[in-house]
Scaffold this motif. Sequence first.
Motif, mmCIF file in Angstrom:
data_model
loop_
_atom_site.group_PDB
_atom_site.id
_atom_site.type_symbol
_atom_site.label_atom_id
_atom_site.label_comp_id
_atom_site.label_asym_id
_atom_site.label_seq_id
_atom_site.Cartn_x
_atom_site.Cartn_y
_atom_site.Cartn_z
ATOM 1 N N MET A 60 16.851 -15.078 -5.530
ATOM 2 C CA MET A 60 15.955 -14.721 -4.340
ATOM 3 C C MET A 60 14.691 -15.582 -4.837
ATOM 4 O O MET A 60 13.960 -15.771 -5.840
ATOM 5 N N GLU A 61 14.482 -16.048 -3.525
ATOM 6 C CA GLU A 61 13.023 -17.216 -4.012
ATOM 7 C C GLU A 61 11.836 -16.326 -3.782
ATOM 8 O O GLU A 61 11.814 -15.060 -3.439
ATOM 9 N N SER A 62 10.671 -16.677 -4.375
ATOM 10 C CA SER A 62 9.414 -15.905 -4.573
ATOM 11 C C SER A 62 8.831 -15.368 -3.227
ATOM 12 O O SER A 62 8.941 -16.087 -2.216
ATOM 13 N N LEU A 63 8.127 -14.345 -3.258
ATOM 14 C CA LEU A 63 7.512 -13.907 -2.186
ATOM 15 C C LEU A 63 6.240 -14.748 -1.979
ATOM 16 O O LEU A 63 5.466 -14.612 -2.972
ATOM 17 N N ASP A 64 5.761 -14.984 -0.789
ATOM 18 C CA ASP A 64 4.368 -15.569 -0.697
ATOM 19 C C ASP A 64 3.386 -14.222 -0.186
ATOM 20 O O ASP A 64 3.771 -13.245 -0.101
ATOM 21 N N GLN A 65 2.237 -14.675 -0.043
ATOM 22 C CA GLN A 65 1.326 -13.666 0.332
ATOM 23 C C GLN A 65 1.538 -12.974 1.521
ATOM 24 O O GLN A 65 1.282 -11.757 1.666
ATOM 25 N N ILE A 66 1.807 -13.714 2.307
ATOM 26 C CA ILE A 66 2.359 -13.226 3.800
ATOM 27 C C ILE A 66 3.529 -12.169 3.475
ATOM 28 O O ILE A 66 3.434 -11.008 4.184
ATOM 29 N N ASP A 67 4.631 -12.771 2.738
ATOM 30 C CA ASP A 67 5.409 -11.694 2.658
ATOM 31 C C ASP A 67 5.115 -10.463 2.027
ATOM 32 O O ASP A 67 5.448 -9.313 2.463
ATOM 33 N N ARG A 68 4.015 -10.400 1.009
ATOM 34 C CA ARG A 68 3.575 -9.475 0.246
ATOM 35 C C ARG A 68 2.832 -8.440 1.241
ATOM 36 O O ARG A 68 3.009 -7.245 1.264
ATOM 37 N N ASP A 69 2.099 -9.178 2.158
ATOM 38 C CA ASP A 69 1.340 -8.478 3.114
ATOM 39 C C ASP A 69 2.255 -7.710 4.252
ATOM 40 O O ASP A 69 1.787 -6.525 4.454
ATOM 41 N N ILE A 70 3.247 -8.273 4.535
ATOM 42 C CA ILE A 70 4.158 -7.652 5.476
ATOM 43 C C ILE A 70 4.833 -6.529 4.922
ATOM 44 O O ILE A 70 4.977 -5.467 5.481
ATOM 45 N N LEU A 71 5.247 -6.428 3.283
ATOM 46 C CA LEU A 71 5.787 -5.458 2.780
ATOM 47 C C LEU A 71 4.849 -4.190 2.834
ATOM 48 O O LEU A 71 5.161 -3.140 2.620
ATOM 49 N N ILE A 72 3.357 -4.614 2.459
ATOM 50 C CA ILE A 72 2.576 -3.503 2.338
ATOM 51 C C ILE A 72 2.396 -2.959 3.432
ATOM 52 O O ILE A 72 2.352 -1.590 3.703
ATOM 53 N N LEU A 73 2.561 -3.221 4.808
ATOM 54 C CA LEU A 73 2.331 -2.911 6.087
ATOM 55 C C LEU A 73 3.468 -2.124 6.389
ATOM 56 O O LEU A 73 3.251 -0.876 6.652
ATOM 57 N N LEU A 74 4.541 -2.449 6.036
ATOM 58 C CA LEU A 74 5.795 -1.827 6.478
ATOM 59 C C LEU A 74 6.123 -0.586 5.593
ATOM 60 O O LEU A 74 6.583 0.385 6.046
ATOM 61 N N GLN A 75 5.608 -0.737 4.473
ATOM 62 C CA GLN A 75 5.745 0.518 3.502
ATOM 63 C C GLN A 75 4.772 1.614 3.851
ATOM 64 O O GLN A 75 5.102 2.819 3.894
ATOM 65 N N ALA A 76 3.815 1.341 4.550
ATOM 66 C CA ALA A 76 2.733 2.212 4.971
ATOM 67 C C ALA A 76 3.169 2.748 6.463
ATOM 68 O O ALA A 76 2.780 3.797 6.660
ATOM 69 N N GLU A 77 3.543 1.743 7.228
ATOM 70 C CA GLU A 77 3.867 2.087 8.551
ATOM 71 C C GLU A 77 5.128 1.243 9.005
ATOM 72 O O GLU A 77 5.186 0.446 9.726
ATOM 73 N N GLY A 78 6.420 2.161 8.643
ATOM 74 C CA GLY A 78 7.499 1.441 8.947
ATOM 75 C C GLY A 78 7.941 1.291 10.243
ATOM 76 O O GLY A 78 9.053 0.357 10.563
ATOM 77 N N ARG A 79 7.404 1.872 11.175
ATOM 78 C CA ARG A 79 7.736 1.423 12.689
ATOM 79 C C ARG A 79 6.814 0.476 13.366
ATOM 80 O O ARG A 79 6.836 0.598 14.679
ATOM 81 N N LEU A 80 6.072 -0.098 12.683
ATOM 82 C CA LEU A 80 5.515 -1.445 13.482
ATOM 83 C C LEU A 80 6.288 -2.312 14.007
ATOM 84 O O LEU A 80 7.192 -2.566 13.447
ATOM 85 N N THR A 81 5.948 -2.547 15.213
ATOM 86 C CA THR A 81 6.829 -3.755 15.994
ATOM 87 C C THR A 81 6.561 -5.235 15.005
ATOM 88 O O THR A 81 5.568 -5.276 14.506
ATOM 89 N N GLY A 82 7.223 -5.851 15.356
ATOM 90 C CA GLY A 82 7.294 -7.492 14.848
ATOM 91 C C GLY A 82 5.928 -7.898 15.454
ATOM 92 O O GLY A 82 5.449 -8.748 14.696
ATOM 93 N N ALA A 83 5.812 -7.684 16.690
ATOM 94 C CA ALA A 83 4.581 -8.316 17.182
ATOM 95 C C ALA A 83 3.193 -7.596 16.580
ATOM 96 O O ALA A 83 2.220 -8.580 16.258
#
Length: 151
Positions: free
Chosen positions: A1-24
Amino acid sequence: MESLDQIDRDILILLQAEGRLTGAEVGRRVGLSQPAAGARIQRLEKNGVITGYRAVVDPAALGLNIHAVIRLRTTHAQLSRALDFASRTPEVASTLRVTGEDCLIFDVHCPQAGRLEEVVDALARYGPVTTSLVLRAYPPKPLTDATPTTS
């Protein structure tokens, strides 16, 4: 697996807190278009970084007012029996196999003290147990990879 960049990390933090967020909405919060955010989320799912989505339920709302952690010290011969018991016991919310003196740690939610006593006594068939009542549970921290980021 390639390493995660900051945007990937930010996405993971968001989805762990609010898993129902839309892609938009994820895209808006991390500064990407909806298609770009959706593609990153799909890549994280495909690569096994995101393993699922679930509802988090308040045990007290289900009448499970007693929260305990039970540690079990057992033998290798009894380990599979203890794990089988835990998998069949609805009050056991999660099980961890650990190193050290104890072998297993069970997160248990019961409706009353009598039922907790029954679970503890049943687990004690597999070895010595130590039970701790949980006074308060704090929200889990979002997970990200351990790669340090520069600020």
